[in-house]
Design a protein around this motif. Structure first.
Motif, PDB file in Angstrom:
ATOM      1  N   SER A   1      13.574  -2.030  -0.893  1.00  0.00           N
ATOM      2  CA  SER A   1      12.242  -1.424  -0.956  1.00  0.00           C
ATOM      3  C   SER A   1      11.437  -2.092  -2.061  1.00  0.00           C
ATOM      4  N   ALA A   2      10.197  -1.701  -2.196  1.00  0.00           N
ATOM      5  CA  ALA A   2       9.330  -2.302  -3.202  1.00  0.00           C
ATOM      6  C   ALA A   2       9.712  -1.837  -4.594  1.00  0.00           C
TER       7      ALA A   2
ATOM      8  N   ILE B   1       0.897  -1.157   0.000  1.00  0.00           N
ATOM      9  CA  ILE B   1       0.000   0.000   0.000  1.00  0.00           C
ATOM     10  C   ILE B   1       0.920   1.186   0.000  1.00  0.00           C
ATOM     11  N   LEU B   2       1.219   1.668  -1.182  1.00  0.00           N
ATOM     12  CA  LEU B   2       2.348   2.566  -1.199  1.00  0.00           C
ATOM     13  C   LEU B   2       2.254   3.649  -2.246  1.00  0.00           C
ATOM     14  N   THR B   3       2.971   4.664  -1.924  1.00  0.00           N
ATOM     15  CA  THR B   3       3.320   5.671  -2.909  1.00  0.00           C
ATOM     16  C   THR B   3       4.808   5.873  -2.777  1.00  0.00           C
TER      17      THR B   3
ATOM     18  N   LYS C   1       4.019  -2.106   3.486  1.00  0.00           N
ATOM     19  CA  LYS C   1       4.007  -3.265   4.366  1.00  0.00           C
ATOM     20  C   LYS C   1       4.524  -4.421   3.530  1.00  0.00           C
ATOM     21  N   LEU C   2       5.804  -4.606   3.605  1.00  0.00           N
ATOM     22  CA  LEU C   2       6.498  -5.491   2.691  1.00  0.00           C
ATOM     23  C   LEU C   2       7.088  -6.661   3.461  1.00  0.00           C
ATOM     24  N   GLU C   3       6.736  -7.872   3.050  1.00  0.00           N
ATOM     25  CA  GLU C   3       7.287  -9.073   3.660  1.00  0.00           C
ATOM     26  C   GLU C   3       7.998  -9.858   2.567  1.00  0.00           C
TER      27      GLU C   3
ATOM     28  N   ASP D   1      11.494  -8.740  -9.523  1.00  0.00           N
ATOM     29  CA  ASP D   1      11.226  -7.378 -10.008  1.00  0.00           C
ATOM     30  C   ASP D   1      10.377  -6.587  -9.027  1.00  0.00           C
ATOM     31  N   ARG D   2       9.825  -7.280  -8.061  1.00  0.00           N
ATOM     32  CA  ARG D   2       9.025  -6.583  -7.055  1.00  0.00           C
ATOM     33  C   ARG D   2       9.886  -5.873  -6.015  1.00  0.00           C
TER      34      ARG D   2
END
Length: 516
Positions: free
Chosen positions: A512-513, A9-11, A40-42, A494-495
């Motif tokens: 980071s994402a 959930i990002l910008t 919120k990255l796992e 690539d994520r």
């Protein structure tokens, strides 16, 4: 197998290029930062082996996992320059004393305060000979650590040591909480560690995975990746499959034949860091026959066609080198001329040493290195051509971690070494060449004297000259078969935005994402 969890959930507000000498398909390499990011990255990182323990003071492996749990007084930025960590500043106040000013308001994740007592405790237990810390040689120049006040320590060295700030940048100088460490004891601490780092320990399923969660109170700011699982997948092809089907997000030690598979993927990319891996060699126990004779050691160097191993077995995933020191390290002086492939010369030297019909011995190897078994088998075939019969013994990883520092490996053994975070010749060679060190099977009084002098000389030109002299003498004395330095290959989803670093670390807080 679980699918990797990605809830984004990002910008993304900021993108920073990573500062490593890396290449990748997409040219990514950004680091995570920027106020206002809501991620919120796992993620799951797959490595070839599980950890052997999580106490940074007593590691027998690289620190890719514990680096994320613990902090050092000094850190490296994205361009590998030394920057403040748990110390906000440092200075040399006399020839043998360095003073560190410590960061205030930092706590370990159990609430214990970080202060000067914690620094002294962390170093004292590594320096205590009774504890037999495997990498104590990295800090053995230190005489004592003195507490000046709650946030000031003086590090006193036995002789002048220009590398003190650098030594506080890597294990075994991560800072541990004294009260907790004393309460649970060394063995339990290695199972359930507590640090001040960007991540806190959650669980360790031995042989399978280590789980960490973001430290919400980290002094450097809470990282984007909220949960990371370091998963053990020994088979290289299985790691690649796991990456390409989304089960994991980052893999280490990509094998040569899998590079193209990742590069042509639509979901992942290859991150390459040239000569960032270990310098791999075949070590000899030089106090054991027949390896106590330099002619035998030289003969075995002439018997090995290293170029063909690099080109055909490793498919260019390493660089042939006779240098003890990598190009990223202080003290590197280019590539010295070494032993050409000359089987007839090898036979001549073996005959002069009293072994005209060769001999038989065992070569230990381990899965830590690229295509280690294939390389060992080719070495055995090439040595057989000059009359030396080799039994290849592939030792299980956790067993090898115990055997080698205890000196219980076979008389010929494969080992790789690098300077990792210090990026200095001292870390690259002292522990494996200085007689009496845990990982050394070589004894040469002249080399010992020069190694000791080089770590106490403040004049850089003099230090370089000493390492050049060490290089020349060791090359001639041949306590090893000189082989190659590995490149590092990572498969990255690539994520994610991340590229490999020249020091081999995986600081998860810099991930980071991506743009999935």
């Amino acid at each position: 197998m679980k699918k990797s969890k990605f809830l984004l959930i990002l910008t993304l507000l900021a993108v920073f290029a990573a500062g490593c000498s890396t290449t990748s398909k997409s040219g990514a390499g950004e680091e995570a930062t920027g106020e206002g990011q809501d991620q919120k990255l796992e993620i799951t990182i797959a490595r070839a082996f599980d950890v052997n323990g999580l106490d940074p003071g007593f590691l027998t492996e690289n620190a890719q996992v514990v680096d994320n749990i613990f902090d050092t007084l000094v850190k490296r930025d994205k361009e590998e320059k030394l920057v403040p960590g748990l110390a906000t500043s440092w200075s040399q106040i006399d020839d043998t004393t360095w003073q560190f000013k410590l960061r205030e308001g930092v706590t370990f994740t159990n609430g214990e305060a970080f202060n000067a007592d914690a620094v002294k405790y962390s170093l004292d237990r590594v320096l205590d000979p009774a504890n037999n810390a495997p990498t104590a040689s990295y800090v053995s120049t230190i005489q004592e650590v003195n507490v000046v006040d709650e946030y000031t320590v003086n590090v006193v060295t036995k002789k002048p040591d220009p590398l003190v700030p650098t030594r506080f940048n890597r294990y075994p100088t991560e800072i541990v909480p004294p009260k907790y460490a004393e309460e649970v004891g060394q063995e339990q601490f290695a199972q359930k560690p507590i640090g001040t780092g960007p991540y806190q320990f959650v669980s360790w399923d031995k042989g399978s995975n280590v789980v960490l969660e973001a430290n919400p109170n980290y002094w450097g700011g809470e990282p984007d990746v909220k949960k990371v699982t370091f998963r053990s997948i020994p088979e290289a092809s299985t790691r690649v499959s796991a990456l390409l089907n989304g089960e994991v997000d980052l893999i280490t030690a990509v094998s040569p034949e899998d590079r193209e598979k990742i590069e042509s993927s639509s979901t992942a990319r290859l991150s390459t860091v040239e000569r960032a891996g270990n310098t791999v060699y075949v070590g000899f126990k030089t106090d054991v026959k027949p390896f106590d004779d330099p002619k035998v050691r030289q003969a075995l160097n002439y018997a090995i066609d290293v170029k063909s191993i690099v080109d055909k077995v490793l498919q260019g995933a390493a660089v042939q080198t006779n240098s003890l020191i990598g190009p990223k390290d202080f003290g590197y002086a280019g590539e010295p001329e070494g032993y050409s492939y000359d089987p007839e010369k090898a036979k001549q030297l073996l005959a002069e040493a009293g072994y005209p019909n060769g001999f038989s011995t065992t070569l230990d190897t381990v899965s830590w290195y690229i295509k280690n078994t294939d390389v060992a088998q080719v070495i055995a075939e090439q040595l057989k051509a000059v009359g030396v019969n080799i039994k290849v013994n592939n030792v299980e990883s956790s067993v090898y971690r115990t055997l080698v520092p205890a000196g219980k490996q076979s008389d010929m053994y494969v080992l790789g070494w690098s300077s990792t975070n210090t990026l200095d010749a001292d870390a690259a060679i002292y522990a494996i060449l200085r007689s009496g060190e845990s990982y050394s099977t070589y004894a040469n009084k002249d080399i010992d004297a020069k190694l000791d002098e080089a770590r106490s000389v403040t004049d850089e030109a003099k230090r370089k000259q000493l390492y050049q002299e060490i290089q020349d003498e060791v090359l001639k004395d041949a306590p090893r078969i000189f082989l190659y330095q590995e490149n590092q290959y990572y498969g990255v989803s690539d994520r994610l935005k991340w590229d490999g670093r020249v020091d081999g670390s995986i600081p998860v807080s810099t991930i980071s994402a991506g743009n999935e």
